[in-house]
Design an enzyme around this catalytic site. Structure first.
Site: not given
Ligand code: ZN
Length: 428
Positions: A122, A202, A205, A229, A265, A316
């Protein structure tokens, strides 16, 4: 030209077997596997071959944060205080430092037995609008000789309805149409046999549900994997509920109309949402060492796993690069939370094969590549285990996988093959 490898032991998917030969073709794929009895085989004595580990979620540049953000003079920290340290690093990087840090992380991954990285990328810009850091990551992967699935990240907002601020402006991608033009440019510079693409809005958010719908639809049309995520932090869920009246997982499931994607996650995902997600065919990518370092929490995997959950593993933040540790901590987190042993067993009651599957075939599935198994048609990507390593002394062959997963570290990895090309541990 093809060539033939014969290690002392080779993982068949169910056991370590002797006398197995693997034929690797000129493109670096496995053409044949079995007890072929070829006299021209290159022998690998005192080596056990495993499928190379697949790291399904990495931000390579974050390896540059090692040693930072581990003192707490103002009291307890959190994911959000760590993120400030990460943003400070983001502000300091240019093309050359990004390439150097990423290449170092990728080389260390190979030393840990990792042969494919899903790089959730990103951090695009050195200067506004230049996308110079995209090329830095692609070059770094080629430097290290690791297989790359570039999960190209879409990043439009700092939070629902909020513009990007400060360091986040380096993450900015244009409208979905412009985003796809950038994806097309990158497709033209990837190495043909070792680098492929996926996309990664991403998080909720950074991308709205309508953007996720558009991006996912186009990715499906192109046959590209999609990663996001999802619900790493409770605050993400609270912000989503405030902005949209729904949890991130519920919103994304609706946006992708029940099609599969990989959720990274799922730390705070409810059982109901998790069940609906797995029913859609999605993969859950866990990152145990990072989630522990950041104090994220421990997801409830037992029900998901019992329901046939498809698990993958990522390193990660890359604070520690050790896939065997990630594997055992996937299980240990569940043990600590539920106060039992054997949280993620296969139907025969063995845990190590579940963990190996998450670190190999599960990751390959999430990244959409033929890898993670020593089988015809897959890439010839292997982790070579040193059978003379002290950590494995006196471990019987039938318990070697358990010995590796629960009793050894990266020091037992003698080297890796990527597309049939060898690199010894520590070689640069
Ligand atoms: Zn990550």
């Amino acid at each position: 030209m093809s060539r033939v490898l014969e290690a002392e032991l080779t993982w068949s998917g169910a056991e370590f077997a002797p006398h197995v030969q693997v034929v690797v073709d000129a493109d670096g794929r496995i053409a044949e596997v079995g007890t072929l009895g070829r006299p021209d085989a290159a022998r690998l004595p005192r080596v056990a071959l495993l499928p190379g580990f697949v790291d399904a979620h990495s931000h390579a540049f974050q390896r540059g944060l090692r040693g930072r953000g581990e003192a707490f003079p103002a009291g307890a920290g959190s994911f959000w205080s760590w993120r400030e340290a990460m943003y400070a690093l983001v502000d300091s990087l240019d093309h050359d430092s990004m390439r150097r840090l990423s290449a170092r992380a990728f080389a260390e991954m190979r030393d840990a037995g990792i042969t494919t990285v899903g790089e959730f990328h990103y951090l695009h810009h050195e200067r506004e609008g230049d996308f110079a850091l995209d090329d830095a990551v692609i070059e770094a992967a080629a430097d290290a000789g690791i297989r790359l699935v570039l999960l190209y990240s879409y990043y439009a907002t700092g939070a629902p309805g909020r513009p990007l601020e400060g360091a986040q402006r380096r993450f900015a991608t244009p409208s979905p149409d412009g985003f796809w033009r950038q994806v097309d440019r990158l497709a033209g510079v990837l190495a043909p046999h070792t680098q492929t693409l996926g996309i990664a809005p991403h998080s909720i958010r950074a991308a709205s549900p309508s953007e996720i719908r558009l991006l996912h639809g186009e990715a499906c049309r192109r046959g590209l994997p999609v990663h996001l995520h999802v619900e790493e932090q409770r605050r993400e869920i609270e912000e989503s509920l405030a902005a949209y009246g729904r949890t991130p997982m519920a919103l994304i499931l609706e946006a992708v109309e029940g099609q599969p994607f990989t959720a990274v996650h799922c730390t705070h995902t409810s059982d109901d949402d998790m069940e609906r997600f797995l029913a859609s065919g999605g993969s859950a990518c866990l990152c145990p060492l990072t989630e522990g370092n950041l104090g994220d929490g421990i997801p409830r995997l037992s029900r998901a796993h019992a329901a046939g959950g498809r698990l993958a593993i990522g390193t990660d933040s890359n604070n520690r690069l050790a896939m065997l540790e990630e594997m055992r901590w996937l299980e240990y987190g569940q043990r600590l939370r539920d106060e039992l042993r054997g949280a993620l067993p296969d139907p025969a009651g063995n845990v190590a094969p579940t963990l190996l599957d998450a670190a190999t075939a599960g990751g390959a599935r999430a990244l959409g590549i033929p890898a993670g198994r020593i089988a015809r048609g897959c890439w010839a990507d292997f982790a070579a285990v040193d059978l003379d390593a002290p950590a494995l002394a006196e471990v019987p062959r039938e318990r070697l996988l358990e010995g590796l997963v629960f009793g050894a570290g990266s020091e037992v990895i003698a080297g890796t093959f990527v597309g049939g090309k060898w690199r010894g541990r520590g070689e640069r």
